[in-house]
Design a protein around this motif. Structure first.
Motif, short mmCIF file in Angstrom:
data_model
loop_
_atom_site.label_atom_id
_atom_site.label_comp_id
_atom_site.label_asym_id
_atom_site.label_seq_id
_atom_site.Cartn_x
_atom_site.Cartn_y
_atom_site.Cartn_z
N LYS A 189 0.85 -1.20 0.00
CA LYS A 189 0.00 0.00 0.00
C LYS A 189 0.88 1.26 0.00
O LYS A 189 0.49 2.29 -0.54
CB LYS A 189 -0.92 -0.01 1.22
CG LYS A 189 -1.97 -1.12 1.13
CD LYS A 189 -2.93 -1.06 2.30
CE LYS A 189 -3.79 -2.29 2.44
NZ LYS A 189 -4.68 -2.58 1.34
N GLU A 201 -3.79 6.83 7.69
CA GLU A 201 -4.39 7.78 6.74
C GLU A 201 -5.73 8.32 7.22
O GLU A 201 -6.38 7.74 8.10
CB GLU A 201 -4.51 7.16 5.35
CG GLU A 201 -5.45 5.98 5.26
CD GLU A 201 -5.50 5.38 3.86
OE1 GLU A 201 -4.44 5.18 3.24
OE2 GLU A 201 -6.62 5.11 3.39
N LEU A 237 -11.87 8.52 4.68
CA LEU A 237 -12.57 9.15 3.55
C LEU A 237 -14.07 8.91 3.69
O LEU A 237 -14.50 7.77 3.88
CB LEU A 237 -12.11 8.52 2.24
CG LEU A 237 -10.70 8.82 1.75
CD1 LEU A 237 -10.36 7.94 0.56
CD2 LEU A 237 -10.56 10.29 1.38
N ILE A 250 -8.76 4.49 -2.95
CA ILE A 250 -8.55 3.83 -1.65
C ILE A 250 -7.40 2.84 -1.80
O ILE A 250 -6.48 2.78 -0.99
CB ILE A 250 -9.81 3.07 -1.17
CG1 ILE A 250 -11.00 4.02 -1.04
CG2 ILE A 250 -9.54 2.40 0.17
CD1 ILE A 250 -12.30 3.31 -0.67
#
Ligand code: AMP
Ligand code: GLY
Length: 421
Positions: free
Chosen positions: A103, A183, A186, A280
């Protein structure tokens, strides 16, 4: 052509079925396959980590093309290995597979090329991570860097949740962790967006909406996916252009510049908010259960499509899609995604046959003495296509009721954002 498919899930059965429908195929192998692929292909039991045995088999059987379904062999470099042995493979090379395998790799590309994604920070140890987390507002998301079978993502409502995630990741729950990703959360609605790429040009390969939570109303734990429908209700030409321009093109340009070789599906997991797409995550394969809902809508001969990909001539082909809706509902073992029993007899399943607009794709099943048994968490995928989602869903639910497997559970509300009762 002689074609092999690597993998054993519902996605691989759907791919196998589409290939079986082609006039261009002579023989299909599934390595290792499942109870469903058994009737249209030859299942071959080889451990997916044993690249050498897979290679020997493909050479001995004069296989013309091998399709890699799941991410793990891709991330471990199966495509590079088979290519070195002069075999033709549909799937990205090891470098490109980092898009899913790390990621942090993907986040760094996003940062460098202004690809919209959640703001993030990378940490190398527990102490630094926890110090940062103490002063943050919540929710936020803590992620293990590498492959974690969908389990390395912690959506954290408070500091204690986040601390647990950090401790588990650095504690080695998903293998040796050198770095961690933290992170922003969202907000918005998710969409699965697919492209097909031949390392020269790409085509959009439809969209879908997955339902990851185990219970109706999107409640409970995350799973591999309890059902999906296609196309996604969110997609418009306007949004599609933005996704291509802001997310897909810069990513493919980057891979090209780095001499990556990518022949295969690329799956962008997106959050859509106010008509703006945010990445994402990337997956370097088809989604599961998205594949089971998308492939039945494709009108082209799938082997013809794959051949064009291998030849770098995808731009010569028009993809054609049924102007219909498709829905997939997963029948899972009772207890999934936590503890569940295996090897349970599935009575009557042999009487369920595919038709033009109805499919039963197997996932965790095996066939022993002409009887089907469950072998995993997600067991069967029931798919219907039709002119509207409500009737397609009703039909799918009727099929599941007809099977009446007492040891399973499923969501009756797949596509609830579209179907208003
Ligand atoms: P991933 O494995 O990265 O796809 O994450 C699994 C799921 O966690 C996604 O499908 C989302 O539902 C959720 N998720 C991951 N990252 C975020 C984020 N930054 N904000 C909100 N939800 C997220
Ligand atoms: N449907 C989610 C996945 O395939 O990762």
């Amino acid at each position: 052509m002689r074609i092999a498919i690597i993998g054993s899930g519902g996605r691989e059965h759907a791919i196998c079925q589409k290939i079986y429908e082609s006039k261009k195929v002579k023989k299909i192998f599934c390595i290792p396959g499942n109870g469903g692929t058994n009737s249209i292909a030859k299942n071959i039991q080889i451990d997916l980590n044993n690249f050498e045995e897979i290679k020997d088999f493909l050479i001995t059987e004069r296989v013309d093309l091998t399709i890699i379904g799941p991410e793990e062999p891709l991330v471990k470099g199966i495509v590079d290995y088979l290519n070195q042995n002069k075999l033709y493979v549909f799937g990205p090379d090891k470098f490109c597979s980092n898009l899913e395998g790390s990621k942090i790799f993907t986040k760094k590309i996003c940062e460098k090329h202004n690809i919209p994604t959640a703001n993030f920070k990378i940490f190398k140890n527990e102490a630094q991570s926890l110090e940062y987390l103490q002063n943050k507002s919540y929710p936020l998301v803590v992620k293990a860097d590498g492959l974690a079978a969908g389990k390395g993502v912690y959506i954290c409502e408070n500091y204690l949740d986040a601390k647990k995630g950090v401790k588990e990741i650095f504690g080695g729950k998903f293998g040796n962790a050198k770095e961690i990703l933290i992170e922003d959360f969202l907000y918005g609605e998710e969409m699965s967006f697919f492209i097909l790429y031949d390392n020269v040009s790409f085509k959009i390969f439809n969209t879908a909406q997955d339902h990851k939570r185990v219970f109706e109303g999107d409640k409970g734990k995350n799973t591999g996916g309890m059902g999906a429908y296609s196309p996604s209700r969110l997609n418009t030409k306007f949004l599609e252009n933005k996704i291509v321009k802001k997310i897909i093109k810069p990513t493919l340009d980057y891979l090209k510049n780095e001499n990556g070789k990518y022949i295969g599906f690329l799956y962008a997991g997106l959050m859509i908010k106010d008509d703006e797409p945010y990445l994402i995550e990337y997956n370097v394969r088809m989604g599961d259960p998205e594949c089971q809902t998308i492939l039945p809508l494709l009108k082209n001969d799938f082997v013809e499509v794959l051949k064009n990909c291998m030849n770098g001539t995808l731009n010569k082909l028009e993809l054609e899609w049924e102007d219909k809706k498709s829905i997939c509902i997963v029948l899972a073992s009772k207890g999934y995604p936590q503890n569940f029993n295996k090897n349970i007899f599935i009575e009557n399943l042999e009487n369920f046959k595919h038709s033009n607009n109805r499919f039963i794709f197997h996932a965790g099943t095996k066939l022993v003495d002409k009887k089907f048994y469950s072998t995993g968490g997600r067991v069967l995928n029931f798919v219907s296509i039709g002119s509207n989602l409500k009737s397609a869903r009703d039909e799918t639910l009727n099929l599941i009721k007809k099977l009446n497997w007492r040891y399973g559970h499923y969501r009756r509300d797949i596509a609830f954002k579209v179907i208003k009762n």
